[in-house]
Design a protein around this motif. Structure first.
Motif, PDB file in Angstrom:
ATOM      1  N   MET A   1       0.839  -1.195   0.000  1.00 49.21           N
ATOM      2  CA  MET A   1       0.000   0.000   0.000  1.00 49.21           C
ATOM      3  C   MET A   1       0.879   1.252   0.000  1.00 49.21           C
ATOM      4  O   MET A   1       2.080   1.162   0.239  1.00 49.21           O
ATOM      5  N   SER A   2       0.269   2.381  -0.263  1.00 49.38           N
ATOM      6  CA  SER A   2       1.009   3.644  -0.251  1.00 49.38           C
ATOM      7  C   SER A   2       0.769   4.388   1.062  1.00 49.38           C
ATOM      8  O   SER A   2      -0.368   4.453   1.529  1.00 49.38           O
ATOM      9  N   PRO A   3       1.805   4.957   1.667  1.00 56.26           N
ATOM     10  CA  PRO A   3       1.603   5.797   2.848  1.00 56.26           C
ATOM     11  C   PRO A   3       0.717   6.989   2.485  1.00 56.26           C
ATOM     12  O   PRO A   3       0.824   7.528   1.368  1.00 56.26           O
ATOM     13  N   PRO A   4      -0.156   7.441   3.379  1.00 55.63           N
ATOM     14  CA  PRO A   4      -1.113   8.511   3.052  1.00 55.63           C
ATOM     15  C   PRO A   4      -0.484   9.771   2.470  1.00 55.63           C
ATOM     16  O   PRO A   4      -1.034  10.365   1.548  1.00 55.63           O
ATOM     17  N   LEU A   5       0.678  10.178   3.001  1.00 59.10           N
ATOM     18  CA  LEU A   5       1.291  11.428   2.557  1.00 59.10           C
ATOM     19  C   LEU A   5       2.190  11.254   1.336  1.00 59.10           C
ATOM     20  O   LEU A   5       2.594  12.234   0.716  1.00 59.10           O
TER      21      LEU A   5
ATOM     22  N   HIS B   1       8.809  15.863   1.765  1.00 58.94           N
ATOM     23  CA  HIS B   1       9.627  17.070   1.598  1.00 58.94           C
ATOM     24  C   HIS B   1      10.669  16.858   0.501  1.00 58.94           C
ATOM     25  O   HIS B   1      10.900  17.752  -0.330  1.00 58.94           O
ATOM     26  N   VAL B   2      11.282  15.695   0.486  1.00 60.55           N
ATOM     27  CA  VAL B   2      12.299  15.396  -0.528  1.00 60.55           C
ATOM     28  C   VAL B   2      11.682  15.337  -1.920  1.00 60.55           C
ATOM     29  O   VAL B   2      12.246  15.864  -2.894  1.00 60.55           O
ATOM     30  N   LEU B   3      10.518  14.722  -2.036  1.00 60.44           N
ATOM     31  CA  LEU B   3       9.855  14.636  -3.336  1.00 60.44           C
ATOM     32  C   LEU B   3       9.398  16.008  -3.828  1.00 60.44           C
ATOM     33  O   LEU B   3       9.424  16.290  -5.026  1.00 60.44           O
ATOM     34  N   ASP B   4       8.995  16.869  -2.897  1.00 56.07           N
ATOM     35  CA  ASP B   4       8.549  18.216  -3.271  1.00 56.07           C
ATOM     36  C   ASP B   4       9.709  19.174  -3.514  1.00 56.07           C
ATOM     37  O   ASP B   4       9.533  20.219  -4.140  1.00 56.07           O
TER      38      ASP B   4
ATOM     39  N   GLY C   1      14.220   1.749   8.232  1.00 56.82           N
ATOM     40  CA  GLY C   1      12.941   1.079   8.452  1.00 56.82           C
ATOM     41  C   GLY C   1      12.444   0.388   7.202  1.00 56.82           C
ATOM     42  O   GLY C   1      13.029  -0.581   6.710  1.00 56.82           O
ATOM     43  N   SER C   2      11.366   0.901   6.632  1.00 58.14           N
ATOM     44  CA  SER C   2      10.784   0.331   5.411  1.00 58.14           C
ATOM     45  C   SER C   2      11.550   0.741   4.156  1.00 58.14           C
ATOM     46  O   SER C   2      11.325   0.189   3.083  1.00 58.14           O
ATOM     47  N   GLY C   3      12.414   1.751   4.292  1.00 59.76           N
ATOM     48  CA  GLY C   3      13.125   2.283   3.131  1.00 59.76           C
ATOM     49  C   GLY C   3      12.409   3.438   2.471  1.00 59.76           C
ATOM     50  O   GLY C   3      12.863   3.953   1.438  1.00 59.76           O
ATOM     51  N   LEU C   4      11.306   3.889   3.065  1.00 59.19           N
ATOM     52  CA  LEU C   4      10.478   4.938   2.463  1.00 59.19           C
ATOM     53  C   LEU C   4      11.285   6.170   2.068  1.00 59.19           C
ATOM     54  O   LEU C   4      11.184   6.654   0.927  1.00 59.19           O
ATOM     55  N   VAL C   5      12.078   6.706   2.987  1.00 60.15           N
ATOM     56  CA  VAL C   5      12.781   7.962   2.722  1.00 60.15           C
ATOM     57  C   VAL C   5      13.854   7.768   1.648  1.00 60.15           C
ATOM     58  O   VAL C   5      14.012   8.593   0.738  1.00 60.15           O
ATOM     59  N   GLY C   6      14.573   6.666   1.728  1.00 60.40           N
ATOM     60  CA  GLY C   6      15.587   6.393   0.719  1.00 60.40           C
ATOM     61  C   GLY C   6      14.991   6.190  -0.664  1.00 60.40           C
ATOM     62  O   GLY C   6      15.537   6.657  -1.667  1.00 60.40           O
ATOM     63  N   ILE C   7      13.856   5.510  -0.725  1.00 60.13           N
ATOM     64  CA  ILE C   7      13.163   5.309  -2.000  1.00 60.13           C
ATOM     65  C   ILE C   7      12.710   6.650  -2.556  1.00 60.13           C
ATOM     66  O   ILE C   7      12.852   6.933  -3.751  1.00 60.13           O
ATOM     67  N   ALA C   8      12.170   7.511  -1.698  1.00 59.01           N
ATOM     68  CA  ALA C   8      11.740   8.848  -2.130  1.00 59.01           C
ATOM     69  C   ALA C   8      12.931   9.629  -2.680  1.00 59.01           C
ATOM     70  O   ALA C   8      12.810  10.333  -3.691  1.00 59.01           O
ATOM     71  N   ALA C   9      14.090   9.504  -2.019  1.00 61.28           N
ATOM     72  CA  ALA C   9      15.286  10.210  -2.492  1.00 61.28           C
ATOM     73  C   ALA C   9      15.689   9.729  -3.878  1.00 61.28           C
ATOM     74  O   ALA C   9      16.047  10.541  -4.749  1.00 61.28           O
ATOM     75  N   MET C  10      15.629   8.427  -4.109  1.00 63.58           N
ATOM     76  CA  MET C  10      15.965   7.909  -5.441  1.00 63.58           C
ATOM     77  C   MET C  10      14.957   8.394  -6.473  1.00 63.58           C
ATOM     78  O   MET C  10      15.337   8.772  -7.593  1.00 63.58           O
ATOM     79  N   LYS C  11      13.693   8.423  -6.128  1.00 64.97           N
ATOM     80  CA  LYS C  11      12.678   8.922  -7.054  1.00 64.97           C
ATOM     81  C   LYS C  11      12.876  10.408  -7.348  1.00 64.97           C
ATOM     82  O   LYS C  11      12.479  10.900  -8.412  1.00 64.97           O
ATOM     83  N   ALA C  12      13.488  11.126  -6.381  1.00 61.40           N
ATOM     84  CA  ALA C  12      13.743  12.555  -6.562  1.00 61.40           C
ATOM     85  C   ALA C  12      15.052  12.821  -7.299  1.00 61.40           C
ATOM     86  O   ALA C  12      15.431  13.976  -7.485  1.00 61.40           O
TER      87      ALA C  12
END
Length: 203
Positions: free
Chosen positions: A1-5, A51-54, A70-81
């Motif tokens: 699933m996707s985190p709400p934010l 914040h990183v994606l924006d 943790g889940s890797g959420l922030v690192g994944i967002a950084a790669m997407k950014a």
């Protein structure tokens, strides 16, 4: 699933902490395992990922460390950014496995490690991202000292935090604020006002 934010990212997430925790111990026949922090998108991580994606210029083309991933959420967002590379570190072996699965689900490539990065000065990188790691007094002091050392060496450090007790706000500058939907199984409210910070003396 996707985190709400962070709808751009899909993760393997749990709905409830205790049943997953108990099931893991039963399956392995091993008691006293650490809580499954990796199975949830914590408020600080969601805000920092958003914040990183924006603001992709914070990480685009840069070498990034995602501490206590943790889940890797922030690192994944950084790669997407657009980050050049991400080292996602978490001392929980389950987390390292989850990071790999979640990265693959999102079509990004990063490196996951169980190494305790706090045991030595930060490795050579450009940016360190820390989501929701100031919930325990001794750990918070250790993390902050490590981040201060990194900033003195020219590494940008960003913190996502929903108001945990041991975050030294007086030493930080707020860069953004978000209302994050979370689960009552983990938090004391369904929405946590969560901020992204940087050490104020380096802004």
């Amino acid at each position: 699933m996707s985190p709400p934010l962070v709808p751009e990212v899909q993760l393997q997430l749990a709905h409830e902490a205790v049943p997953l925790w108990q099931k893991t111990e039963e399956e392995l026949g091993e008691m006293g395992l650490p809580p499954p922090f990796w199975a949830f998108a914590w408020a600080g991580g969601q805000a920092l990922a958003r914040h990183v994606l924006d603001h992709p210029e914070l990480v685009a083309g840069k070498r990034v460390i995602d501490l206590a991933s943790g889940s890797g959420l922030v690192g994944i967002a950084a790669m997407k950014a657009g980050a050049a590379s991400v080292l996602a570190a978490d001392i929980d072996g389950f987390s390292v496995e989850a990071i790999g699965m979640n990265a693959e689900t999102n079509g990004v490539s990063l490196t996951a490690t169980p190494q305790d990065l706090l045991a030595a000065p930060a490795a050579d990188c450009d940016v360190i991202l820390v989501g929701d790691l100031f919930y325990e007094k001794d750990l918070a002091a250790k993390v902050f000292a490590w981040l201060e050392d990194a900033e003195r060496r020219g590494i940008v450090t960003l913190i996502g935090d929903p108001g945990r007790s041991y975050l030294p706000r007086e030493k930080l500058k707020k860069l953004g604020e978000y209302r994050v939907q979370v689960t009552r199984d983990l938090e004391d409210a369904e929405v946590k006002l969560t901020s992204v910070w940087r050490l104020s003396r380096y802004c």
